[in-house]
Design a protein around this motif. Structure first.
Motif, short mmCIF file in Angstrom:
data_model
loop_
_atom_site.label_atom_id
_atom_site.label_comp_id
_atom_site.label_asym_id
_atom_site.label_seq_id
_atom_site.Cartn_x
_atom_site.Cartn_y
_atom_site.Cartn_z
N ILE A 113 14.59 -1.97 2.54
CA ILE A 113 13.35 -2.01 3.32
C ILE A 113 13.12 -0.66 4.00
CG2 ILE A 113 12.23 -3.07 5.34
CD1 ILE A 113 12.27 -5.06 3.17
N PHE A 161 12.15 -0.51 -5.38
CA PHE A 161 12.45 -1.31 -4.18
C PHE A 161 13.08 -2.65 -4.57
CE2 PHE A 161 10.68 -4.84 -1.58
CZ PHE A 161 11.56 -4.72 -0.53
N LEU A 167 13.22 8.93 -9.27
CA LEU A 167 13.48 8.70 -7.86
C LEU A 167 14.91 9.09 -7.47
CD1 LEU A 167 11.75 5.25 -7.49
CD2 LEU A 167 11.02 7.39 -6.45
N ARG A 199 3.69 8.49 3.29
CA ARG A 199 2.53 8.79 2.45
C ARG A 199 1.23 8.31 3.09
NH1 ARG A 199 4.19 6.50 -2.29
NH2 ARG A 199 5.11 8.38 -3.12
N SER A 200 1.36 7.50 4.15
CA SER A 200 0.14 6.89 4.71
C SER A 200 -0.73 7.94 5.40
CB SER A 200 0.52 5.79 5.70
OG SER A 200 0.96 6.35 6.90
N PRO A 202 0.84 -1.21 0.00
CA PRO A 202 0.00 0.00 0.00
C PRO A 202 0.87 1.25 0.00
CG PRO A 202 0.00 -1.05 2.17
CD PRO A 202 0.74 -1.95 1.26
N ASN A 203 0.30 2.34 -0.45
CA ASN A 203 0.98 3.65 -0.47
C ASN A 203 2.31 3.61 -1.22
OD1 ASN A 203 -1.00 4.87 1.27
ND2 ASN A 203 -0.08 3.73 2.93
N THR A 204 2.36 2.80 -2.26
CA THR A 204 3.59 2.68 -3.04
C THR A 204 3.25 2.87 -4.52
OG1 THR A 204 4.40 1.08 -1.45
CG2 THR A 204 5.52 1.12 -3.56
N VAL A 260 14.09 2.27 2.95
CA VAL A 260 13.67 3.24 1.93
C VAL A 260 12.19 3.03 1.58
CG1 VAL A 260 14.11 4.07 -0.41
CG2 VAL A 260 16.02 3.32 1.01
N ARG A 261 11.84 1.76 1.34
CA ARG A 261 10.45 1.49 0.94
C ARG A 261 9.46 1.81 2.06
NH1 ARG A 261 8.80 -4.12 1.44
NH2 ARG A 261 7.51 -3.29 3.11
N ARG A 298 9.06 5.49 2.71
CA ARG A 298 8.22 6.10 1.67
C ARG A 298 6.75 5.77 1.91
NH1 ARG A 298 11.76 4.15 -3.46
NH2 ARG A 298 13.13 5.95 -3.66
N GLN A 299 6.50 4.49 2.18
CA GLN A 299 5.10 4.07 2.41
C GLN A 299 4.48 4.81 3.58
OE1 GLN A 299 5.90 -0.39 2.39
NE2 GLN A 299 3.69 -0.30 2.26
#
Lengths: 321, 506
Positions: B37, A99, B16, B47-48, A89-91, B39-40, B43-44
């Motif tokens: 992990i 990633f 990016l 934005r949540s 989610p949110n990706t 970085v991802r 980012r997630q």
């Protein structure tokens, strides 16, 4: 030695023999179809080949290296796309691919180039800023393929990649796979949509109850099956479907066919017809002679060609574990 | 990479990859070398919706509190106003990093398993250890962001005067560190099960525990003046900071090691890391005692042995109940271990598990013996020493007997390590319960009470002279059990199974 070799692979889960002595191989630039009913052992075989599971016995080799003994080394040469893969989610699409590129150890300009290539190849350009959770099924599959390709693997393992896609998306996906094979990648693909596989596969293996029941090129398997069918027909007096075509339309066609006692289930389309007649080749030869004698300008008379679906139905019994 | 022939693209820099000034380049350099992990997940999370709402709420409340308290500072007096503002700010910061962060970390880890993404991640060669460390680091970064949001308001509270710098430093230490401990625990729980029901139950547990801890500390933050003077002062002045930091590091390490172990393939070697970590827990205490123990080295060693005994007990539950046979993958990993990694002790399988348990118990026994004879006597009560000895003795007896029983009589129904663990825990819990009943019926002074688990341990540790005979008998039985474990270990260490039925998959 082939690029991909599955050697006497077996996998047992408790009392269930999911994969039983499966062997086949294929080369770089080939698309190899893996066909079988649900529960036949396709996914288990593919997971073992990808290094995600361990066989009870046997081995899988890629370029001579075992996916069991050298799982970490071989993993980089494999791209695996499961039938149902998760997203985050949110990706965004670009972040998702980024990633996996990072996880595969791609850095800097190499990663940027890999991402650009993948996005271009899978035609995801317009979607790169879209959240992955909002993608349609077709676009999700393209994204999955993009993820599979991001580290430029030699071998692609695609488990039901076209399941749930609409006809246009299926055709486009097929094209992508064909293109990848042309670029020298070895592709192992499973699908329930056998028409798709017939279009793109150089060779196939048909598996049921964990065992390979036929393997080889589609043409070879057809030949084997047709020979078996003819043999059985001769022995048991069974009937087969024959396709007939005339050089020009003849109005008497229906009448002439109706006069033949051994002919049934006639379907006529212009100057072509399909009919059922005895499977015995001698009886078929006699029938053809009578039709020509009756003045029909026959230019084609042959038992119907089997497509992959016919072969599959013929070779499997629909048993599941 | 494959390219469509008609549209072969020129290499294009990904959007990016940031371009720009020094700061941007430093950020890019850091991101390039970071765990993917982190970085991802960063980012997630950034934005949540949850993060955005909470971050805005923290900022909003901090502003509101600052304005309100600042406006009333004249009435309250600046010192009281500073304390009030500081307490309120700490409370909302604590909510973000003690409650929200662990829940987010739990969800992210649990979702990784549920959404079938872990297979894909594992194929990239990213290890389970990097995954949990990445999750943890991303959680740390997020916690620091909340800290950065609240920091200007804390400075304002300091400028109002009436609050000591040491108090501010303490809060700046305690809030994030406790939050990281909570997040590490939540990440561990997130790895425990892929089953949706278990995941939901654990999620509720994380939320309840985190919420309860935050709520129960509200009194401290809202009475910061009082708490600062009477409760926190001791910690600030003594070595409390150091011990808290050490405890936090050990806790976080334990959670991440266990989480990574659970995520490893069931057919692979999941034994070595936890076994090593049990030793780390024990040696950490020993090193602390020797390094800064001063006049209290002996007492420090007893405390280190106590924590070592708890670690050994937990290690024993997992190591002794393993299968004697090992999978081909475990065999390959065992073969790759170097001699200095002590494969005979830290390698997979129940035989090596026995040796791992016995070696740690032996080290603890040696330390306790040294502590007992060092300087002739202990300044502290002998109760902790006896209690530690009893943990080792009871643990060895119970583990040996329950494992033998389950392997001999229930091998068909409880043939897996998981079932053997369930059996052991049931036996342990039952004996604890039975012990309580016996103690209440037979009276505390009876020998029967003294040999029961938990209540008996307390009883004997409390009055070692009264129960000298019981203590000697327990040690003798424990020694026999240890010998049995050793014999089993030496007889079966070399067994290697070449098939892996039910070896499982990810």
């Amino acid at each position: 030695m082939s690029l991909v070799e599955i050697q006497h692979l077996s996998r047992r889960f408790g009392s269930v023999q999911a994969v039983d002595d499966v062997s086949f191989s294929f080369e770089a630039g080939q698309v190899f179809g893996f066909i079988g009913p649900n529960g036949a052992g396709k996914t288990t075989t593919m997971r073992i080949l990808a290094g995600l599971d361990e066989p009870t016995s046997g081995d899988c080799r890629i370029g001579g290296l075992s996916t069991v003994d050298d799982a970490d080394t071989v993993a980089r040469r494999i791209g695996y796309m499961p039938d149902d893969f998760g997203t985050y989610p949110n990706t965004t699409v670009l972040e998702y691919l980024d990633f996996f590129a990072r996880a595969y150890g791609l850095k800097g300009a190499r990663r940027d180039n890999a991402l650009a290539d993948v996005i271009d190849f899978c035609q995801l350009g317009g979607l790169s800023e879209k959240l992955v959770t909002t993608l349609s099924k077709g676009m999700r599959q393209r994204l999955g393929l993009g993820r599979t390709l991001v580290h430029d693997p030699e071998v692609l393992i695609l488990d039901e990649p076209s399941a749930g896609l609409d006809p246009r998306a299926r055709v486009e996906f097929r094209e992508l796979i064909r293109l990848l094979a042309r670029q020298g990648k070895a592709v192992l693909i499973s699908s329930h949509i056998l028409a798709d596989l017939q279009e793109i596969c150089d060779s196939v293996a048909i598996i049921e109850l964990g065992r390979v029941v036929a393997t080889g090129s589609v043409k070879d398997i057809k030949r084997q099956v047709q020979a078996t069918v003819a043999e059985k027909a001769r022995e048991a007096g069974a009937r087969v479907v024959v396709e007939l075509r005339l050089a020009q339309p003849v109005e008497r066609l229906r009448l002439v066919l109706a006069e033949q006692a051994e002919v049934s289930d006639v379907e006529i389309h212009d100057q072509a017809a399909s009919l059922q007649c005895p499977g015995d080749p001698d009886a078929q030869a006699a029938l053809l002679a009578r039709l020509i004698a009756a003045g029909l300008p026959v230019c084609h008379f042959a038992t119907r060609d089997h497509n992959l679906e016919d072969l599959f139905m013929h070779l499997t019994e629909g048993k599941v574990q | 990479m494959a390219t469509a022939p008609e549209t072969a693209p020129a290499p294009v820099a990904s959007p990016l990859t940031p371009k720009g000034g020094l700061l941007t380049r430093v950020a890019a350099w850091t991101s390039e070398r970071s765990n993917p992990i982190v970085v991802r997940y960063a980012r997630q999370q950034l934005r949540s919706r949850g993060f955005i709402i909470l971050f805005s709420t923290v900022l909003g409340f901090a502003t509101l509190f600052s304005v309100t308290v600042g406006a009333n500072a004249d009435n309250q007096g600046e010192g009281t106003a500073a304390m009030t503002l500081f307490g309120l700010l700490t409370a909302i910061w604590a909510f973000a990093v003690w409650v929200f962060e662990p829940i987010a970390a739990f969800r992210a880890t649990a979702t990784e398993r549920e959404e079938k993404t872990w297979d894909l991640v594992r194929l990239t060669g990213l290890s389970p250890g990097r995954l949990v460390r990445g999750m943890f680091l991303a959680s740390v970064i997020q916690g620091l962001l909340y800290g950065a949001a609240i920091a200007p308001f804390l400075v304002m509270a300091y400028l109002l005067r009436g609050i000591a710098l040491s108090q501010i430093l303490f809060v700046l230490f305690l809030i994030p560190v406790a939050g990281w401990c909570a997040s590490a625990g939540a990440i561990f729980l997130g790895t425990v099960s892929a089953a949706k029901g278990v995941r939901n139950a654990l999620g509720v547990l994380v939320a309840i525990v985190a919420g309860f801890i935050w709520f129960s500390t509200l009194t401290i933050w809202l009475n910061f003046d009082f708490a600062g003077r009477f409760f926190l002062a001791g910690l600030i002045e003594g070595p409390g900071f150091v011990f808290l930091a050490d405890f936090a590091v050990i806790w976080i390490g334990a959670m991440l090691v266990l989480g990574a172990t659970i995520l490893r393939h069931p057919a692979s070697n999941r034994s070595t890391a936890p076994r090593l970590y049990a030793w780390v827990v024990f040696l950490n205490g020993v090193i602390w005692s020797l390094a800064i123990g001063g006049d209290f080295v002996t007492e420090g060693l007893v405390v280190a042995s106590f924590f070592g005994a708890i670690a050994a007990f937990l290690l024993g539950i997992f190591a002794i109940t393993e299968d004697f046979t090992i999978t081909p993958r475990q065999g390959r990993e065992l073969a790759k271990m170097r001699w200095w990694q002590l494969p005979i002790i830290f390698g997979p399988g129940a035989a090596r598990g026995r040796l791992a348990y016995l070696s740690l118990i032996a080290a603890i026994a040696a330390t306790l013996t040294f502590a007992y004879f060092n300087e002739g006597t202990l300044r502290m009560s002998s109760e902790p020493l006896v209690f530690t000895v009893l943990i080792c003795a009871h643990g060895t007896i119970l583990l040996t007997l329950s494992d033998s029983v389950v392997r001999l009589w229930f091998a068909r129904r409880m043939g897996t390590p998981a079932m053997r663990r369930v059996f052991f825990i049931s036996v342990f819990a039952s004996l604890g319960f039975i012990g309580s009943v016996i103690t209440s019926l037979a009276g505390e002074r009876s020998v029967l009470s003294a040999i029961t688990t938990i209540p008996g341990m307390w009883l004997v540790a409390d009055r070692p002279a009264r129960f000298e005979g019981v203590l000697a008998a327990l040690l003798a039985v424990a020694a026999v059990c240890a010998l049995a474990l050793l014999i089993q270990a030496l007889r079966r260490t070399s067994v290697l199974q070449r098939t892996n039925d039910d070896g499982g998959s990810l």
